[in-house]
Design an enzyme around this catalytic site. Structure first.
Site, PDB file in Angstrom:
ATOM      1  N   CYS A   9       0.875  -1.189   0.000  1.00  0.00           N
ATOM      2  CA  CYS A   9       0.000   0.000   0.000  1.00  0.00           C
ATOM      3  C   CYS A   9       0.906   1.231   0.000  1.00  0.00           C
ATOM      4  CB  CYS A   9      -0.970  -0.022   1.180  1.00  0.00           C
ATOM      5  SG  CYS A   9      -0.195   0.009   2.809  1.00  0.00           S
ATOM      6  N   ASN A  12       2.356   1.466   4.269  1.00  0.00           N
ATOM      7  CA  ASN A  12       2.660   0.188   4.945  1.00  0.00           C
ATOM      8  C   ASN A  12       2.408   0.279   6.460  1.00  0.00           C
ATOM      9  OD1 ASN A  12       5.515  -2.018   5.474  1.00  0.00           O
ATOM     10  ND2 ASN A  12       3.435  -2.603   5.007  1.00  0.00           N
ATOM     11  N   CYS A  14      -1.288   0.696   7.355  1.00  0.00           N
ATOM     12  CA  CYS A  14      -2.715   0.376   7.512  1.00  0.00           C
ATOM     13  C   CYS A  14      -3.102  -0.847   6.678  1.00  0.00           C
ATOM     14  CB  CYS A  14      -3.595   1.570   7.125  1.00  0.00           C
ATOM     15  SG  CYS A  14      -3.374   3.006   8.196  1.00  0.00           S
ATOM     16  N   ARG A  15      -3.295  -0.668   5.375  1.00  0.00           N
ATOM     17  CA  ARG A  15      -3.897  -1.723   4.574  1.00  0.00           C
ATOM     18  C   ARG A  15      -2.979  -2.934   4.351  1.00  0.00           C
ATOM     19  NH1 ARG A  15      -5.206   2.188  -0.228  1.00  0.00           N
ATOM     20  NH2 ARG A  15      -3.264   3.037   0.643  1.00  0.00           N
ATOM     21  N   SER A  16      -1.722  -2.698   3.936  1.00  0.00           N
ATOM     22  CA  SER A  16      -0.896  -3.877   3.624  1.00  0.00           C
ATOM     23  C   SER A  16      -0.458  -4.663   4.863  1.00  0.00           C
ATOM     24  CB  SER A  16       0.292  -3.524   2.715  1.00  0.00           C
ATOM     25  OG  SER A  16       1.148  -2.587   3.293  1.00  0.00           O
ATOM     26  N   ASP A 128      -8.145   3.917   1.259  1.00  0.00           N
ATOM     27  CA  ASP A 128      -7.179   4.313   2.279  1.00  0.00           C
ATOM     28  C   ASP A 128      -7.929   4.823   3.516  1.00  0.00           C
ATOM     29  OD1 ASP A 128      -5.197   5.451   3.779  1.00  0.00           O
ATOM     30  OD2 ASP A 128      -4.272   6.531   2.114  1.00  0.00           O
TER      31      ASP A 128
END
Ligand code: 4NP
Length: 157
Positions: A9, A12, A14-16, A128
């Protein structure tokens, strides 16, 4: 040989890292750990060395998923090292592909939107959550839970 999966993401944090945590938990639950190596990285380097955002960690923990990874920035060598590079949104897709100058024909097919594996949701991107509220963090996990089931199913076929 284990298959090597990299989730990517922007930050690095939050999402990934959430994708990495969801993936690890699912392969553990299905006793498939030996088949995979998994990691995550960001296209930006602002948070290098940090744990995932506390809001993402707490939201994941409520679902029994502990996020322990530290942020790192993606490097060109990752594109050769990993077999599957799964990104959260179309900006990530452009940024990751722009890292590679040669061997594009080998690398580009490895780089895909994670939601291309989604079964239940008709969305292309994991939004995001960084500047939004709690619902954004829950949404990230809902989307990833579904898409990563689809991903694992496709990888063990
Ligand atoms: P991520 O979220 O890409 O899911 O880790 C973000 C984290 C930090 C920032 C942007 C997005 N930031 O601008 O610092």
């Amino acid at each position: 040989m284990p298959k090597k999966i990299l989730f990517v993401c922007l930050g690095n944090i939050c999402r990934s890292p959430a994708a990495e945590g969801v993936f690890k938990q699912k392969v553990r639950d299905r006793d498939l750990e030996k088949l995979f190596v998994v990691d995550s990285a960001g296209t930006g380097g602002w948070h290098v060395g940090n744990l995932a955002d506390p809001r993402m960690r707490e939201t994941a923990l409520l679902r029994g998923i502990e996020l322990t990874s530290r942020s790192r920035k993606i490097e060109e060598s990752d594109l050769f090292e990993f077999d599957y590079i799964l990104v959260m949104d179309k900006d990530n897709l452009v940024d990751v592909k722009s890292l590679i100058k040669d061997h594009m024909d080998k690398i580009h097919p490895k780089v895909k939107l994670i939601l291309s594996y989604s079964k239940k949701f008709n969305l292309e991107e994991v939004p995001d959550p960084y500047y939004g509220g709690q619902d954004g963090f829950d949404k990230v996990l809902d989307l990833l839970d579904d898409a990563i089931d689809g991903l694992i199913d496709s990888l063990i076929d």
